[in-house]
Design a protein around this motif. Structure first.
Motif, short mmCIF file in Angstrom:
data_model
loop_
_atom_site.label_atom_id
_atom_site.label_comp_id
_atom_site.label_asym_id
_atom_site.label_seq_id
_atom_site.Cartn_x
_atom_site.Cartn_y
_atom_site.Cartn_z
N GLY A 145 1.20 -0.99 -0.01
CA GLY A 145 0.25 0.14 0.03
C GLY A 145 0.99 1.28 -0.37
O GLY A 145 2.04 1.20 0.76
N LYS A 146 0.21 2.58 -0.96
CA LYS A 146 1.42 3.28 -0.71
C LYS A 146 1.51 4.03 0.12
O LYS A 146 2.34 4.63 1.08
CB LYS A 146 0.89 3.67 -1.94
CG LYS A 146 0.56 3.33 -3.41
CD LYS A 146 1.75 3.84 -4.06
CE LYS A 146 2.04 3.11 -5.66
NZ LYS A 146 2.71 3.58 -6.24
N ALA A 147 -0.09 4.12 1.32
CA ALA A 147 1.06 4.95 2.40
C ALA A 147 1.57 4.03 3.42
O ALA A 147 3.04 5.23 4.35
CB ALA A 147 -0.98 4.93 2.77
N ALA A 148 0.99 2.93 3.30
CA ALA A 148 2.07 2.34 4.41
C ALA A 148 4.15 2.40 4.06
O ALA A 148 5.00 2.07 4.64
CB ALA A 148 1.47 0.89 4.48
N PHE A 190 4.74 4.86 2.10
CA PHE A 190 5.58 6.28 2.57
C PHE A 190 5.93 6.29 4.51
O PHE A 190 7.06 7.16 4.70
CB PHE A 190 4.39 7.16 2.48
CG PHE A 190 4.75 8.90 2.40
CD1 PHE A 190 4.90 9.38 1.87
CD2 PHE A 190 4.65 9.08 4.28
CE1 PHE A 190 4.97 10.61 1.63
CE2 PHE A 190 5.27 10.27 4.16
CZ PHE A 190 5.01 11.48 3.07
N ILE A 191 5.20 6.07 5.04
CA ILE A 191 5.49 5.52 6.58
C ILE A 191 7.03 5.11 6.40
O ILE A 191 7.45 5.34 7.28
CB ILE A 191 4.37 4.65 7.09
CG1 ILE A 191 3.54 6.33 7.44
CG2 ILE A 191 5.12 4.90 8.86
CD1 ILE A 191 4.12 7.16 7.40
N TYR A 224 14.79 12.89 7.30
CA TYR A 224 13.43 13.10 6.58
C TYR A 224 12.61 14.16 7.55
O TYR A 224 12.56 15.46 6.81
CB TYR A 224 12.33 12.31 6.73
CG TYR A 224 11.21 12.49 6.39
CD1 TYR A 224 10.74 12.48 4.96
CD2 TYR A 224 10.00 12.56 7.70
CE1 TYR A 224 9.14 13.10 4.84
CE2 TYR A 224 8.77 13.41 7.53
CZ TYR A 224 8.96 13.39 5.54
OH TYR A 224 6.92 13.45 5.89
N GLN A 277 8.81 19.91 4.14
CA GLN A 277 8.00 19.82 2.97
C GLN A 277 8.43 19.07 2.46
O GLN A 277 7.44 18.23 1.49
CB GLN A 277 6.69 21.27 2.77
CG GLN A 277 5.48 21.04 1.91
CD GLN A 277 5.39 21.74 1.01
OE1 GLN A 277 5.09 23.13 2.07
NE2 GLN A 277 4.31 21.73 0.37
N PHE A 326 8.81 15.32 2.43
CA PHE A 326 7.47 15.09 2.64
C PHE A 326 7.44 14.99 0.80
O PHE A 326 6.82 14.13 -0.04
CB PHE A 326 6.58 15.81 3.12
CG PHE A 326 4.76 15.23 3.17
CD1 PHE A 326 4.27 14.41 3.42
CD2 PHE A 326 3.82 15.67 2.20
CE1 PHE A 326 2.87 14.69 4.12
CE2 PHE A 326 2.32 15.79 2.31
CZ PHE A 326 1.98 14.84 2.95
N ASP A 327 7.32 15.82 -0.06
CA ASP A 327 6.83 16.00 -1.20
C ASP A 327 7.98 14.82 -2.06
O ASP A 327 7.05 14.04 -3.21
CB ASP A 327 7.01 16.92 -1.81
CG ASP A 327 5.95 18.20 -1.44
OD1 ASP A 327 4.86 17.88 -1.01
OD2 ASP A 327 6.27 19.41 -1.66
N GLY A 336 6.42 11.30 -0.89
CA GLY A 336 5.20 10.82 -1.52
C GLY A 336 5.85 11.07 -3.49
O GLY A 336 5.20 9.90 -3.91
N ARG A 337 6.37 11.84 -3.71
CA ARG A 337 6.49 11.67 -5.97
C ARG A 337 7.27 10.54 -5.96
O ARG A 337 7.13 9.39 -6.13
CB ARG A 337 7.48 13.69 -6.58
CG ARG A 337 6.28 14.07 -6.41
CD ARG A 337 7.37 15.02 -6.92
NE ARG A 337 8.14 16.13 -6.34
CZ ARG A 337 9.27 15.62 -5.82
NH1 ARG A 337 9.99 15.39 -6.94
NH2 ARG A 337 9.94 16.21 -5.28
N VAL A 366 7.27 7.48 -3.96
CA VAL A 366 6.02 6.53 -3.77
C VAL A 366 4.76 6.42 -4.51
O VAL A 366 4.03 5.51 -5.49
CB VAL A 366 4.69 7.04 -2.56
CG1 VAL A 366 4.16 6.22 -2.38
CG2 VAL A 366 6.24 6.07 -1.40
N ASP A 367 4.29 8.03 -5.81
CA ASP A 367 3.82 7.83 -6.21
C ASP A 367 4.25 7.57 -7.65
O ASP A 367 3.38 6.79 -8.22
CB ASP A 367 3.15 9.90 -7.10
CG ASP A 367 1.34 9.41 -6.17
OD1 ASP A 367 1.00 8.36 -5.32
OD2 ASP A 367 1.69 10.72 -5.43
#
Lengths: 97, 295
Positions: free
Chosen positions: B240-243, B245-246, B255, B260, B263-264, B267-268, B270-271
Motif C-alpha cells: 500500500g502506498k501509504a504504508a 510512505f511511512i 527526513y 515539506q 514530504f513531497d 510522496g513523489r 511512492v506515487d
C-alpha cells in the motif's frame, strides 16, 4: 459541560496541512509543527470535515451519521472523540476559545 | 598505490575520494592502513590540499589500553559518537565514523537507509534497517553484474529524486558472510571481524567499475523492501502506498530536516514507482525477483 459542544478548528493557519491520499490511507504534513502523520480513511474524513468548516464533536457526529448513513451510537461517538483528542494532542486541531 | 606509500600518507593524513565526498583520514594504525589498501584500493587519493567534506582520525586509545587490549577510537571533530572497539576492529570504527558523518552532515540529499542497485540504468531502492538483508542482496546482485550504487545510503535529490552514487565496501554480518562467499566466491572479502557488538562483520571490496561510474546519478524505477524467510516461496507483493510512505520515512535518517520538501519527495517517489515487498527463501530467488522488477 462534557465538551461535545466545543468547536474544533485547525490549529494551524489555512494551507498548513498538506495531504497525500491513497487506497490504504493517507498522510498529512503539518507545516507548523514539521510533523507527518498517517491517517486511516475514517480519521482523514473527520479531519477533512473540520478543515472545511470548524464544528463541534456533536455536529461532527451528526454529519458523519447523515453522510455515511451510520446510526448515532456510543461507539461512534467514542471513536470521534478519540480522533479529536488525538488531533488536539498532535496540534493539528484546537478548540476555539 | 603500493601499501607502504599508502601507509605513509595515511599516517600523516590523506584525503580519500569516497564519491561524492572527500574524506580526510589520519591513522597510525597498521590494521586500518592495511584494510584501506584492500577495501579502498579502487578509490582515488586526492591532493592533500583538497578541502575535505569530513575529517576523521582513527587512533589508539591512551592509558593502560596502550599495553593491554589495545583499542581504536575514531575522532571526527567533535567528541566521538561511538565507544572504542578493540584495535583489530579499527576498520569497522572507520566505517561507522564515516556512516555517522554521512548521516548527520549531509544537507544536500534526502538520505534513506537503503541499498541502491541498477541494471541497464534502471535503479532499485532496497530500504531496510541493519540486518534486514539489503547488503546481502546488494552483494548478490553486484556479483551478477548489477551496478553497485550504494549498499548503505540512498542519497536522493529531493527535487528530482535522482540518486547520487555512494559506493563503499559492502558490509556483511554473520551468516551473510558465508552466503555471499558461497554465491560469489570471486568477490574479494575483507577478514571477518568477530566479536563486534553486531556479531561478526566483514566487507566486500567495491569494484573499479562501481567507483568509476559513481559520478553518474541514477533514477529509481522501483522500491523493494526485502524479506528473507526460509519458509516462504518467492513472491513480489505490491505494498500500500501509504504504508510504503511511512516505511520510507522511517528509513530516512534526515527526513525531518527537509520539512515539506522531504514530504513531497517521498510522496513523489511512492506515487511514481511501484513499491514492492520481496519475500525470498534464498539468494537465488531474491536475485530472480529483482531481475523481474527491472524487466
Amino acid at each position: 459541560m462534557d465538551g461535545t459542544s466545543d468547536i474544533f478548528r485547525l490549529a494551524a493557519p489555512s494551507g498548513s496541512l498538506h495531504w497525500r491520499e491513497w487506497d490504504d490511507g493517507c498522510v498529512i504534513f503539518n507545516r507548523t509543527t514539521g510533523e507527518t502523520h498517517y491517517l486511516d480513511d475514517f480519521t482523514a474524513y473527520l479531519l477533512r470535515l473540520v478543515e472545511a468548516a470548524p464544528r463541534s464533536q456533536d455536529a461532527l457526529t451528526g454529519t458523519v451519521c447523515a453522510e455515511l448513513g451510520r446510526e448515532r451510537s456510543a461507539t461512534l461517538e467514542a471513536q470521534i472523540a478519540r480522533a479529536l483528542r488525538n488531533f488536539e494532542t498532535l496540534a493539528v486541531l484546537e478548540r476555539a476559545r | 598505490m603500493d601499501p607502504v606509500a599508502l601507509s605513509r600518507r595515511l599516517a600523516a593524513g590523506a584525503v580519500l575520494s569516497v564519491p561524492p565526498f572527500a574524506v580526510r583520514l589520519q591513522t597510525p594504525l597498521h590494521v586500518l592502513q592495511r584494510s584501506l589498501h584492500m577495501l579502498y584500493g579502487e578509490f582515488d587519493l586526492l591532493d592533500d590540499g583538497e578541502a575535505p567534506d569530513f575529517v576523521i582520525r582513527v587512533s589508539g586509545t591512551g592509558g593502560l589500553h596502550r599495553f593491554m587490549r589495545r583499542q581504536a577510537m575514531a575522532f571526527i571533530d567533535t567528541p566521538p559518537p561511538y565507544t572504542p572497539l578493540p584495535e583489530r576492529m579499527a576498520p569497522i570504527m572507520f566505517e561507522q565514523a564515516l556512516n555517522w558523518c554521512v548521516a548527520t552532515r549531509t544537507l544536500t540529499h534526502l538520505i534513506l537507509h537503503a541499498a541502491v542497485v541498477a541494471k541497464n540504468g534502471r535503479a532499485v531502492i532496497v530500504p531496510g534497517q541493519s540486518g534486514q538483508g539489503k547488503s546481502t542482496l546488494c552483494a548478490a546482485l553486484v556479483a551478477r553484474g548489477w551496478r553497485h550504487v550504494s549498499d548503505e545510503f540512498a542519497l536522493m535529490d529531493p527535487s528530482t529524486l535522482a540518486i547520487t552514487a555512494h559506493p563503499r565496501p559492502i558490509s556483511l554480518k554473520n551468516r551473510s558472510l558465508e552466503v555471499v562467499a558461497a554465491w560469489a566466491p570471486e568477490m574479494a572479502q575483507s577478514p571477518a571481524y568477530e566479536g563486534t557488538p553486531k556479531g561478526t562483520i566483514g566487507y566486500v571490496r567495491p569494484s573499479r567499475a562501481a567507483v568509476e561510474s559513481a559520478p553518474e546519478p541514477v533514477t529509481p524505477v522501483a522500491v523493494v523492501f526485502p524479506r528473507f524467510d526460509p519458509a516462504q516461496a518467492p513472491a513480489l507483493d505490491a505494498m500500500g502506498k501509504a504504508a510504503a510512505f511511512i516505511a520510507l520515512t522511517a528509513c530516512s535518517v534526515n527526513y525531518r530536516e527537509f520539512g515539506q520538501a522531504g514530504f513531497d519527495a517521498i510522496g513523489r517517489l511512492v506515487d511514481g514507482n511501484p513499491v514492492l515487498g520481496a519475500t525470498y527463501p534464498d539468494t537465488g530467488s531474491a536475485v530472480a525477483l529483482l531481475e523481474q522488477v527491472v524487466g
